[in-house]
Motif scaffolding. Structure first.
Motif, PDB file in Angstrom:
ATOM      1  N   LYS A 283       0.912  -1.307   0.013  1.00 59.60           N
ATOM      2  CA  LYS A 283      -0.019   0.121  -0.029  1.00 59.60           C
ATOM      3  C   LYS A 283       0.895   1.238   0.106  1.00 59.60           C
ATOM      4  CE  LYS A 283      -2.344   1.385   3.700  1.00 59.60           C
ATOM      5  NZ  LYS A 283      -3.289   1.160   4.892  1.00 59.60           N
ATOM      6  N   LEU A 284       1.707   1.110   0.732  1.00 59.40           N
ATOM      7  CA  LEU A 284       2.871   2.334   0.811  1.00 59.40           C
ATOM      8  C   LEU A 284       3.886   2.512  -0.142  1.00 59.40           C
ATOM      9  CD1 LEU A 284       3.323   2.143   4.705  1.00 59.40           C
ATOM     10  CD2 LEU A 284       1.840   3.811   3.525  1.00 59.40           C
ATOM     11  N   PHE A 285       4.324   1.505  -0.785  1.00 57.13           N
ATOM     12  CA  PHE A 285       5.559   1.501  -1.605  1.00 57.13           C
ATOM     13  C   PHE A 285       5.306   0.831  -3.004  1.00 57.13           C
ATOM     14  CE2 PHE A 285       7.357   1.682   2.625  1.00 57.13           C
ATOM     15  CZ  PHE A 285       7.965   3.072   2.596  1.00 57.13           C
ATOM     16  N   GLY A 286       4.192   0.237  -3.040  1.00 54.63           N
ATOM     17  CA  GLY A 286       3.789  -0.388  -4.481  1.00 54.63           C
ATOM     18  C   GLY A 286       4.607  -1.646  -4.354  1.00 54.63           C
ATOM     19  N   ASP A 287       5.196  -1.916  -5.575  1.00 51.55           N
ATOM     20  CA  ASP A 287       5.921  -3.283  -5.974  1.00 51.55           C
ATOM     21  C   ASP A 287       7.343  -2.911  -5.370  1.00 51.55           C
ATOM     22  OD1 ASP A 287       3.729  -4.574  -6.752  1.00 51.55           O
ATOM     23  OD2 ASP A 287       3.846  -3.989  -9.024  1.00 51.55           O
ATOM     24  N   GLU A 288       7.685  -1.769  -5.000  1.00 54.88           N
ATOM     25  CA  GLU A 288       9.252  -1.534  -4.664  1.00 54.88           C
ATOM     26  C   GLU A 288       9.782  -2.275  -3.412  1.00 54.88           C
ATOM     27  OE1 GLU A 288      10.098   2.656  -4.701  1.00 54.88           O
ATOM     28  OE2 GLU A 288       9.140   3.222  -6.658  1.00 54.88           O
ATOM     29  N   PRO A 289      10.890  -2.791  -3.218  1.00 54.05           N
ATOM     30  CA  PRO A 289      11.150  -3.315  -1.800  1.00 54.05           C
ATOM     31  C   PRO A 289      11.023  -2.085  -0.659  1.00 54.05           C
ATOM     32  CG  PRO A 289      12.984  -3.910  -3.737  1.00 54.05           C
ATOM     33  CD  PRO A 289      11.840  -2.687  -4.262  1.00 54.05           C
ATOM     34  N   ALA A 290      10.428  -2.667   0.362  1.00 63.52           N
ATOM     35  CA  ALA A 290      10.000  -1.531   1.287  1.00 63.52           C
ATOM     36  C   ALA A 290      11.087  -1.457   2.337  1.00 63.52           C
ATOM     37  CB  ALA A 290       8.918  -1.879   1.995  1.00 63.52           C
ATOM     38  N   GLU A 291      11.999  -2.554   2.475  1.00 62.68           N
ATOM     39  CA  GLU A 291      13.154  -2.347   3.517  1.00 62.68           C
ATOM     40  C   GLU A 291      13.987  -1.298   3.181  1.00 62.68           C
ATOM     41  OE1 GLU A 291      16.011  -5.718   5.961  1.00 62.68           O
ATOM     42  OE2 GLU A 291      14.910  -6.187   4.107  1.00 62.68           O
ATOM     43  N   GLY A 292      14.110  -0.794   4.306  1.00 55.25           N
ATOM     44  CA  GLY A 292      15.330   0.601   4.273  1.00 55.25           C
ATOM     45  C   GLY A 292      14.665   1.711   3.711  1.00 55.25           C
ATOM     46  N   LYS A 293      13.391   1.662   3.410  1.00 53.23           N
ATOM     47  CA  LYS A 293      12.755   3.003   3.048  1.00 53.23           C
ATOM     48  C   LYS A 293      12.431   3.798   4.338  1.00 53.23           C
ATOM     49  CE  LYS A 293      12.458   2.307  -1.267  1.00 53.23           C
ATOM     50  NZ  LYS A 293      11.160   1.974  -2.090  1.00 53.23           N
ATOM     51  N   MET A 294      12.162   5.410   3.992  1.00 53.15           N
ATOM     52  CA  MET A 294      11.917   6.051   5.285  1.00 53.15           C
ATOM     53  C   MET A 294      10.656   6.731   5.173  1.00 53.15           C
ATOM     54  SD  MET A 294      14.941   6.503   6.679  1.00 53.15           S
ATOM     55  CE  MET A 294      15.126   8.042   7.550  1.00 53.15           C
ATOM     56  N   LEU A 295       9.758   6.965   6.339  1.00 52.08           N
ATOM     57  CA  LEU A 295       8.594   7.579   6.253  1.00 52.08           C
ATOM     58  C   LEU A 295       8.368   8.140   7.448  1.00 52.08           C
ATOM     59  CD1 LEU A 295       6.838   5.674   8.222  1.00 52.08           C
ATOM     60  CD2 LEU A 295       6.807   3.996   6.226  1.00 52.08           C
ATOM     61  N   ARG A 296       7.540   9.178   7.488  1.00 55.81           N
ATOM     62  CA  ARG A 296       7.116   9.773   8.815  1.00 55.81           C
ATOM     63  C   ARG A 296       5.688   9.296   9.272  1.00 55.81           C
ATOM     64  NH1 ARG A 296       9.203  14.445  10.618  1.00 55.81           N
ATOM     65  NH2 ARG A 296      10.209  14.876   8.390  1.00 55.81           N
ATOM     66  N   LEU A 297       5.566   9.266  10.647  1.00 54.16           N
ATOM     67  CA  LEU A 297       4.377   8.953  11.259  1.00 54.16           C
ATOM     68  C   LEU A 297       3.581   9.984  12.038  1.00 54.16           C
ATOM     69  CD1 LEU A 297       5.254   5.532  12.855  1.00 54.16           C
ATOM     70  CD2 LEU A 297       4.025   5.923  10.786  1.00 54.16           C
ATOM     71  N   SER A 298       2.124   9.947  11.985  1.00 53.88           N
ATOM     72  CA  SER A 298       1.408  11.205  11.996  1.00 53.88           C
ATOM     73  C   SER A 298       1.662  11.785  13.354  1.00 53.88           C
ATOM     74  CB  SER A 298      -0.151  11.002  11.600  1.00 53.88           C
ATOM     75  OG  SER A 298      -0.619   9.921  12.580  1.00 53.88           O
ATOM     76  N   ALA A 299       1.732  10.927  14.453  1.00 50.85           N
ATOM     77  CA  ALA A 299       1.808  11.420  15.747  1.00 50.85           C
ATOM     78  C   ALA A 299       3.214  12.346  16.270  1.00 50.85           C
ATOM     79  CB  ALA A 299       1.591  10.335  16.733  1.00 50.85           C
ATOM     80  N   ASP A 300       4.352  11.534  15.539  1.00 54.41           N
ATOM     81  CA  ASP A 300       5.646  12.036  15.916  1.00 54.41           C
ATOM     82  C   ASP A 300       6.004  13.201  14.570  1.00 54.41           C
ATOM     83  OD1 ASP A 300       8.339  12.616  16.485  1.00 54.41           O
ATOM     84  OD2 ASP A 300       8.742  10.646  16.244  1.00 54.41           O
ATOM     85  N   LYS A 301       5.915  14.295  15.104  1.00 52.89           N
ATOM     86  CA  LYS A 301       6.192  15.626  14.004  1.00 52.89           C
ATOM     87  C   LYS A 301       7.552  15.736  13.682  1.00 52.89           C
ATOM     88  CE  LYS A 301       1.586  16.202  13.936  1.00 52.89           C
ATOM     89  NZ  LYS A 301       0.971  15.697  12.857  1.00 52.89           N
ATOM     90  N   LYS A 302       8.621  15.087  14.656  1.00 49.89           N
ATOM     91  CA  LYS A 302       9.846  15.389  14.382  1.00 49.89           C
ATOM     92  C   LYS A 302      10.850  14.311  13.631  1.00 49.89           C
ATOM     93  CE  LYS A 302      10.248  18.085  18.639  1.00 49.89           C
ATOM     94  NZ  LYS A 302      10.787  18.119  19.905  1.00 49.89           N
ATOM     95  N   ASP A 303      10.723  13.089  13.897  1.00 47.29           N
ATOM     96  CA  ASP A 303      11.679  12.075  13.605  1.00 47.29           C
ATOM     97  C   ASP A 303      11.090  11.366  12.288  1.00 47.29           C
ATOM     98  OD1 ASP A 303      14.074  12.520  15.372  1.00 47.29           O
ATOM     99  OD2 ASP A 303      12.202  12.055  16.831  1.00 47.29           O
ATOM    100  N   MET A 304      12.131  10.594  11.675  1.00 44.71           N
ATOM    101  CA  MET A 304      11.811  10.019  10.387  1.00 44.71           C
ATOM    102  C   MET A 304      11.833   8.384  10.847  1.00 44.71           C
ATOM    103  SD  MET A 304      10.924  11.685   7.588  1.00 44.71           S
ATOM    104  CE  MET A 304      11.077  10.540   6.335  1.00 44.71           C
ATOM    105  N   TYR A 305      11.081   7.316  10.171  1.00 46.37           N
ATOM    106  CA  TYR A 305      11.199   6.210  10.624  1.00 46.37           C
ATOM    107  C   TYR A 305      11.438   5.203   9.435  1.00 46.37           C
ATOM    108  CZ  TYR A 305       8.801   7.002  14.986  1.00 46.37           C
ATOM    109  OH  TYR A 305       8.164   7.773  16.325  1.00 46.37           O
ATOM    110  N   THR A 306      12.512   4.353   9.907  1.00 44.95           N
ATOM    111  CA  THR A 306      13.140   3.512   9.064  1.00 44.95           C
ATOM    112  C   THR A 306      12.337   1.938   8.970  1.00 44.95           C
ATOM    113  OG1 THR A 306      15.134   4.503   9.150  1.00 44.95           O
ATOM    114  CG2 THR A 306      15.133   2.585   8.065  1.00 44.95           C
ATOM    115  N   VAL A 307      12.050   1.658   7.602  1.00 46.59           N
ATOM    116  CA  VAL A 307      11.432   0.082   7.597  1.00 46.59           C
ATOM    117  C   VAL A 307      12.442  -0.886   7.578  1.00 46.59           C
ATOM    118  CG1 VAL A 307      10.063  -1.328   5.974  1.00 46.59           C
ATOM    119  CG2 VAL A 307       9.707   1.112   6.017  1.00 46.59           C
ATOM    120  N   THR A 308      12.481  -1.748   8.874  1.00 45.44           N
ATOM    121  CA  THR A 308      13.510  -2.722   9.033  1.00 45.44           C
ATOM    122  C   THR A 308      13.304  -4.039   8.927  1.00 45.44           C
ATOM    123  OG1 THR A 308      12.849  -2.496  11.311  1.00 45.44           O
ATOM    124  CG2 THR A 308      14.620  -0.989  10.864  1.00 45.44           C
TER     125      THR A 308
END
Length: 797
Positions: A148-173
């Motif tokens: 849903k978030l990245f389509g057919d691309e490999p998601a591991e290692g990608k970065m995203l932000r979550l709505s409740a945390d306005k400061k930091d980015m999260y890494t898909v591990t």
């Protein structure tokens, strides 16, 4: 196959018999397959968890929930806890979303202790389970969420932000398989470290020493084999009383370890883990079995009715040398063939209606996916047993009579009444019982939905405010919405009656100066709240308070035995004072089936409210158009944040969605039962009347009329229906008791709905007999006496 040629010829010639029984057995088996799949999946919840029999959940008499810091303190005190984990679902179904390159996508987030994957034994499709949740800003996505978030691309290692945390980015591990039939809710799409709870609810944070929220986190512990978890239950209870406010204030009086495998069907609430209602499951299972029995009774009764039509064939086989045993097994083989065909039809029907069934039963089903060797073996055993049940009566009848009885015509007279009447009685009794339960449940739900709430409302739209994260944007939406000509009122509020607001449990001093536990549901809102819900404040004291007025429900003063007129303020044990600005009649919050308690409405300045919801009341008119326009405005103001607006009336129905779905499902079962019963009774009546044509002809010769013959047939059906009531009454009573056990609502007398159910079944049954017999009773008796005369002549010669 050649030996079955006569059977296929028989089915072809008797199309009504074939249609009714194939449809009846197929539809009933479809219900049984769907319900069986649901029950088996629910009974095997947690089969994906390693050593589930050694995992326990910290529980009290009301909740299987606590606080993260409680788990830490227990682990430090009790070394026999081999390992422990914590899960928190407060970010699920709360409007959370992920931001990727300014694209905002809704995401259901589950907060867990960093050992979650190891503790439950979950493997990852990609990523290292040991390291995936170590970093506070890591995130593990389910397979479907990654797509849903990245389509057919490999998601591991990608970065995203979550709505409740306005400061930091999260890494898909890591990527994990979608949760299915697990104790973890199926809707979970992402797993993040417990640190994220800080941004969702500080009361549940592992950094909050006050432990304000004692019900937002589930504590799970693995005990070694041979250790009794509750051996130190008394010591644990005493220990909890030293620091947990819930035990200090005596809100909770018990503390024990519940096996994780028992949580699924426990009456003790767990908001973080999957749970089912065992009574509802058994009601569905019994309903499905009853429908199956009715279909089997249809098959048996119609086979009995058709015995005389197949008797000549079987008599011929006996005269040509076939034994009674070979006839018996031949008929059982035909029953097995018929049942197998109906089962295959049921399998196809079950797969076709699976999506609808998932929605009605509120659970995930997978008829094809759950097929395995054991399932196929169970299906095979079921077909064999069903074949025996359906075929043994006709087989016994046809194999144990002498072939000469068939030639003389005495066989037909011996079999035509007893079996048919018995099966007619059973089938009508089951139908009336099921219809009674359906009508009773519908009547109770009707009463529940129309129970006075203490407030009323019109056309009110509810918009989520917490996901926006900006009070300025919310106030901008409020101001712009007010400009719409169709908008009557706009309210900013922290909670509504349907979502229960915020709970504030404290100890207040009563009339005797003794502190008493009072559990308030608090609504912090502006004055429009009172107008939208038509809540009348009695004796508004209009106190000149900077932060607004506090209004209390009347039960507040009753529970503390206080005289409202002489009460200027309420005081708690910590010295905090609540100025009483006025009182109002009690309102009911959430589901009326749950315990109710006093409420407090804190009316504040509109710009001081930190809203959870924005309520927009509209005038009469095109509500769909109003909603579209307001949705567009809200989306524009919040800059594309995913949201869902709902009419308040729909939110009220969602509170009772389990009951409404259960009603719809039971109605579907009952309609299927009525259809099967109607088809069966109609077909039975046709064959039964055809067997009695000669008897009617003889009576008409001796003076009987068509009306008298019709009355005789109707009297036979009515007496059978009355006899069926002896079976229907205890079954209906048992079903009503189970429904009352689920609803926990004031019961009503069942006899009214029982009478309606009986009248409906009687109307259908007697109506079909009357219509079918209309032509039969008017036939010329000479046409049927010829056969009787032939047998008399043969006998005299």
């Amino acid at each position: 196959m050649k030996g079955l040629k006569t059977y296929f010829t028989y089915l072809h010639r008797n199309k009504l018999f074939t249609l009714v029984n194939v449809a009846g057995l197929g539809i009933s088996l479809m219900f049984v397959l769907l319900i069986a799949n649901m029950v088996v999946r629910q009974l095997t919840v947690g089969s994906d968890i390693k050593d589930i029999e050694h995992i326990y959940v910290l529980s009290n008499e009301e909740y299987s929930a606590s606080n993260y810091l409680v788990g830490e303190r227990l682990a430090n005190r009790y070394p026999e806890m081999a390992d422990w984990c914590a899960v928190n679902a407060e970010a699920c179904n709360s409007g959370s979303y992920a931001v990727i390159e300014n694209r905002k996508t809704s995401l259901e987030i589950y907060c867990v202790k960093d050992n979650f994957l190891r503790f439950f034994g979950y493997s990852l499709l990609s990523g290292n389970p040991e390291q995936a949740l170590v970093d506070a800003h890591s995130i593990v996505l389910t397979e479907s969420a990654a797509r849903k978030l990245f389509g057919d691309e490999p998601a591991e290692g990608k970065m995203l932000r979550l709505s409740a945390d306005k400061k930091d980015m999260y890494t898909v591990t890591g990527i994990i398989k979608d949760f299915d039939n697990s104790v973890i809710p199926d809707e979970v799409e992402a797993i993040v470290p417990f640190d994220y709870v800080d941004f969702v609810n500080w009361g549940s944070s592992m950094r909050n020493p006050d432990m304000n929220n004692m019900g937002g986190t589930t504590i799970l512990v693995r005990f070694p084999q041979g250790v009794n978890p509750d051996q130190k239950a008394a010591d644990m209870l005493s220990f909890l009383k030293t620091f947990s406010w819930g035990y200090q204030h005596k809100l909770f009086r018990e503390a024990f370890w519940m096996p994780l495998k028992d949580v699924c069907f426990s009456e003790i609430i767990s908001l973080q883990l999957r749970q089912y209602n065992p009574v509802k499951v058994w009601i569905f299972l019994v309903a499905g079995i009853l429908i199956l029995l009715m279909a089997v009774f249809n098959y048996v009764s119609m086979c009995v009715a058709q015995v005389s039509y197949r008797a000549k064939e079987m008599a011929t086989r006996r005269l040509l040398g076939s034994s009674a045993r070979s006839i018996f097994w031949r008929l059982l083989g035909e029953s097995a063939l018929f049942t197998t065909g109906a089962f295959l039809l049921a399998l196809l029907l079950a797969k076709a209606v699976e999506p609808t069934a998932c929605d009605l039963l509120q659970t995930r089903l997978d008829i094809w996916g759950d097929l395995n060797a054991i399932t196929l073996l169970i299906y095979l055993i079921g077909i064999v047993l069903l074949s025996l049940l359906a075929g043994v009566v006709p087989a016994v009848l046809l194999s144990h009579y002498h072939p000469l009885d068939v030639v003389k015509g005495t066989f037909r007279r011996k079999t035509k009444a007893v079996y048919l009447r018995a099966l007619y009685v059973v089938q009508s009794g089951l139908t009336v019982a099921m219809l009674t339960c359906t009508l009773y449940l519908s009547a109770q739900i009707y009463r529940i939905l129309r129970e006075p709430l203490g407030y009323t409302y019109g056309h009110v739209l509810d918009y989520p405010a917490m996901t926006v994260g900006s009070s300025e944007k919310i106030r901008l939406f409020r101001d712009e919405a007010r400009k719409k000509p169709f908008v009557k009122n706009v309210c900013l509020t922290a909670g509504t009656p349907v979502n229960r607001g915020n709970n504030n449990t404290t100890q207040l001093y009563d009339n005797n100066g003794i502190p008493q536990n009072v559990s308030f549901q608090v609504f912090r809102t502006d004055s429009a709240f009172l107008d939208i819900f038509h809540i009348q404040v009695f004796d508004d004291r209009k106190l000149p308070r900077k932060w607004g007025n506090m209004y209390f429900s009347e039960s507040t003063f009753d529970s503390l035995q206080l005289d409202y007129a002489r009460t200027a303020e309420l005081r708690n044990e910590y010295g905090r004072q609540y100025a009483v600005g006025g009182r109002y009649a009690d309102i009911k919050f959430g589901s009326i089936l749950l315990p109710q308690s006093p409420t407090m409405i804190s009316v504040e300045h509109p710009d001081k409210v930190r809203p959870w919801n924005v309520l927009v009341e509209t005038i009469e008119g095109d509500q769909a158009a109003y909603k579209r326009e307001l949705d567009a405005l809200f989306s524009e103001v919040v800059e594309g944040i995913p949201f869902e607006s709902k009419w308040y009336a729909d939110e009220m129905k969602e509170v009772y969605k389990d009951l409404l779905h259960m009603r719809t499902t039971i109605v579907a079962f009952t309609c299927a039962a009525l259809l099967i019963s109607l088809l069966g009774l109609t077909a039975m009546s046709i064959y039964f009347i055809s067997q009695r044509k000669r008897d009617m002809a003889i009576r008409k010769v001796f003076g009987s009329s068509a009306g008298m013959e019709r009355a005789r047939l109707l009297r036979f059906s009515l007496l059978s229906l009355l006899a069926g009531m002896l079976l229907a009454v205890p079954l209906a009573w048992f079903g009503v008791q189970q429904i009352d056990g689920i609803l926990h609502y004031s019961p009503m007398a069942m006899w009214g709905v029982f009478g309606v159910a009986f009248l409906l079944v009687a109307l259908i049954s007697l109506g079909s007999v009357c219509l079918i017999s209309w032509g039969a009773v008017r036939e010329n008796p000479v046409n049927h006496i010829k056969t009787e005369y032939f047998f008399i002549v043969c006998k005299n010669r």
